[in-house]
Design an enzyme around this catalytic site. Structure first.
Site, PDB file in Angstrom:
ATOM      1  N   ASP A  62       0.845  -1.201   0.000  1.00 45.06           N
ATOM      2  CA  ASP A  62       0.000   0.000   0.000  1.00 45.06           C
ATOM      3  C   ASP A  62       0.881   1.252   0.000  1.00 45.06           C
ATOM      4  O   ASP A  62       1.661   1.468   0.918  1.00 45.06           O
ATOM      5  CB  ASP A  62      -0.879  -0.003   1.258  1.00 45.06           C
TER       6      ASP A  62
ATOM      7  N   TYR B 101       2.958   9.967  -0.153  1.00 47.68           N
ATOM      8  CA  TYR B 101       4.028   9.419   0.697  1.00 47.68           C
ATOM      9  C   TYR B 101       5.421   9.753   0.166  1.00 47.68           C
ATOM     10  O   TYR B 101       6.394   9.685   0.912  1.00 47.68           O
ATOM     11  CB  TYR B 101       3.911   7.897   0.838  1.00 47.68           C
TER      12      TYR B 101
ATOM     13  N   HIS C 101      -7.569   9.667  -1.624  1.00 46.43           N
ATOM     14  CA  HIS C 101      -6.865   9.541  -0.341  1.00 46.43           C
ATOM     15  C   HIS C 101      -7.668  10.116   0.836  1.00 46.43           C
ATOM     16  O   HIS C 101      -7.725   9.525   1.905  1.00 46.43           O
ATOM     17  CB  HIS C 101      -5.501  10.233  -0.452  1.00 46.43           C
TER      18      HIS C 101
ATOM     19  N   LEU D 223      -1.811  -1.130  14.004  1.00 48.07           N
ATOM     20  CA  LEU D 223      -1.076  -1.390  15.243  1.00 48.07           C
ATOM     21  C   LEU D 223      -1.072  -0.163  16.159  1.00 48.07           C
ATOM     22  O   LEU D 223      -0.354  -0.128  17.160  1.00 48.07           O
ATOM     23  CB  LEU D 223       0.372  -1.798  14.926  1.00 48.07           C
TER      24      LEU D 223
ATOM     25  N   ILE E 232      -3.139  -3.251   7.046  1.00 49.40           N
ATOM     26  CA  ILE E 232      -1.905  -2.956   6.301  1.00 49.40           C
ATOM     27  C   ILE E 232      -0.862  -2.387   7.275  1.00 49.40           C
ATOM     28  O   ILE E 232      -0.527  -1.207   7.230  1.00 49.40           O
ATOM     29  CB  ILE E 232      -2.167  -2.002   5.107  1.00 49.40           C
TER      30      ILE E 232
ATOM     31  N   LYS F 184       2.527  -1.256   8.942  1.00 52.44           N
ATOM     32  CA  LYS F 184       3.812  -0.802   8.406  1.00 52.44           C
ATOM     33  C   LYS F 184       4.920  -1.297   9.321  1.00 52.44           C
ATOM     34  O   LYS F 184       4.827  -1.195  10.551  1.00 52.44           O
ATOM     35  CB  LYS F 184       3.850   0.730   8.336  1.00 52.44           C
ATOM     36  N   SER F 185       5.961  -1.854   8.735  1.00 52.03           N
ATOM     37  CA  SER F 185       7.200  -2.069   9.471  1.00 52.03           C
ATOM     38  C   SER F 185       8.359  -1.990   8.499  1.00 52.03           C
ATOM     39  O   SER F 185       8.232  -2.383   7.338  1.00 52.03           O
ATOM     40  CB  SER F 185       7.214  -3.427  10.180  1.00 52.03           C
TER      41      SER F 185
ATOM     42  N   ARG G 145       9.993  -7.845  12.430  1.00 54.35           N
ATOM     43  CA  ARG G 145       8.593  -7.461  12.631  1.00 54.35           C
ATOM     44  C   ARG G 145       7.776  -7.615  11.342  1.00 54.35           C
ATOM     45  O   ARG G 145       6.588  -7.929  11.385  1.00 54.35           O
ATOM     46  CB  ARG G 145       8.510  -6.027  13.177  1.00 54.35           C
TER      47      ARG G 145
ATOM     48  N   ASN H 136       4.445  -9.895  11.514  1.00 52.57           N
ATOM     49  CA  ASN H 136       3.114  -9.349  11.238  1.00 52.57           C
ATOM     50  C   ASN H 136       2.306 -10.179  10.241  1.00 52.57           C
ATOM     51  O   ASN H 136       1.080 -10.063  10.192  1.00 52.57           O
ATOM     52  CB  ASN H 136       3.228  -7.908  10.737  1.00 52.57           C
TER      53      ASN H 136
END
Ligand code: A2P
Length: 275
Positions: free
Chosen positions: A45, A50, A108, A190, A229, A231-232, A237, A241
């Site tokens: 994603d 971004y 968005h 998270l 979705i 993020k790491s 991790r 996940n």
């Protein structure tokens, strides 16, 4: 590892967990993409906003995976709302990603004060017919925005991506999405670095299942039919996940997690942290 998919209202499927990429930047995205794809992620994603799509596209090519194995989501924010600006927006995303198409393109943020999301969606409908985007959806839309959209347009969004975690469960939004065949995607599942993962209820359920708090939160999403979705940027991790398909939560676990909801208010404009 087989990742389940969720059926969307346009007949296509979305892998039920994806990798969030905010706030990765172009310089660190390639290595993270390679790590995630090697770990088994097939759904990535990103968004024009971004500023990482060149790095995301580079990392996907570096991984050597075939494009059709992946599900890539991008999003167009305010500068591409109104008139036919989304046409140029999608072309810019595809150029940055180095791709012929994205699997899912989202508005968005609704930015209701601008009152342009209906005309933007009409452009999205045409873009879908062009083949440069397979599915179209929205992000950060409340039920009132979706009601307004549905009143003036033909295609019901395939997905609505909203901030959602056990502390921000958005049960009314999820019920609305479900009633209209819209898949709900959870961003910052998270808790975005908050102390959600230290919650004692979560710790108890995690200990019972021999899983980590993050895995419990992500599994709660799966049990509810949501598409998280997380993020790491960390290899361990990233793998942790996605390792959530070998156990199940009980109805009592799910209820206890949903009861962590704080009823926090939701933003409707991208005004805080660049997401
Ligand atoms: P990192 O990238 O160093 O792993 P969200 O997806 O809710 O926005 O959360 C992202 C944040 O949570 C990032 O700061 C990320 O840091 C961290 N994070 C991701 N996975 C885990 C995990 N399994 N356990 C603890 N923190 C995590």
């Amino acid at each position: 590892m087989t990742i389940p998919s969720v059926q969307m209202n346009d007949g296509r499927k979305i892998p039920q967990i994806g990798l969030g990429t905010w706030p990765l930047k172009d310089h660190d995205a390639p290595a993270v993409m390679v790590t995630a794809i090697e770990a088994g992620y097939r759904h990535i994603d990103t968004a024009f906003r971004y500023g990482n799509q060149i790095g995301v596209g580079q990392g996907i090519r570096d991984s050597g995976i075939a494009r059709e194995e992946l599900f890539i989501t991008s999003k167009l924010d305010g500068e591409f709302q109104g008139d036919d600006k989304a046409v140029a927006g999608l072309d810019a995303c595809l150029r940055q990603l180095g791709m012929e198409y994205v699997d899912l393109l989202l508005i968005h943020w609704p930015m209701p004060a601008r009152d342009q999301y209906v005309s933007t969606w009409q452009t999205f409908e045409r873009l879908q017919a062009s083949g440069k985007v397979r599915s179209i959806g929205v992000s950060n839309f409340k039920p009132a925005h979706l009601d307004h959209l549905r009143a003036y347009t033909t295609v019901v969004p395939a997905t609505n991506q909203i901030q959602l975690s056990p502390r921000i469960t958005r049960a009314d939004h999820v019920a609305y999405d479900n009633a209209h065949g819209i898949v709900t995607v959870s961003w910052s599942p998270l808790g975005q670095g908050s102390d959600l993962l230290k919650d004692p209820v979560l710790a108890r359920i995690a200990a019972h299942h021999g899983k980590t708090p993050a895995q419990i939160v992500l599994r709660w999403n799966i049990e509810l039919g949501l598409v998280p979705i997380p993020k790491s940027a960390n290899k361990q991790r990233i793998a942790e996940n996605i390792d959530i398909f070998d156990f199940a939560l009980s109805a009592a676990d799910i209820a206890a997690l949903s009861a962590l909801d704080t009823g926090a208010e939701e933003r409707v404009d991208s005004d805080v942290n660049g997401h």
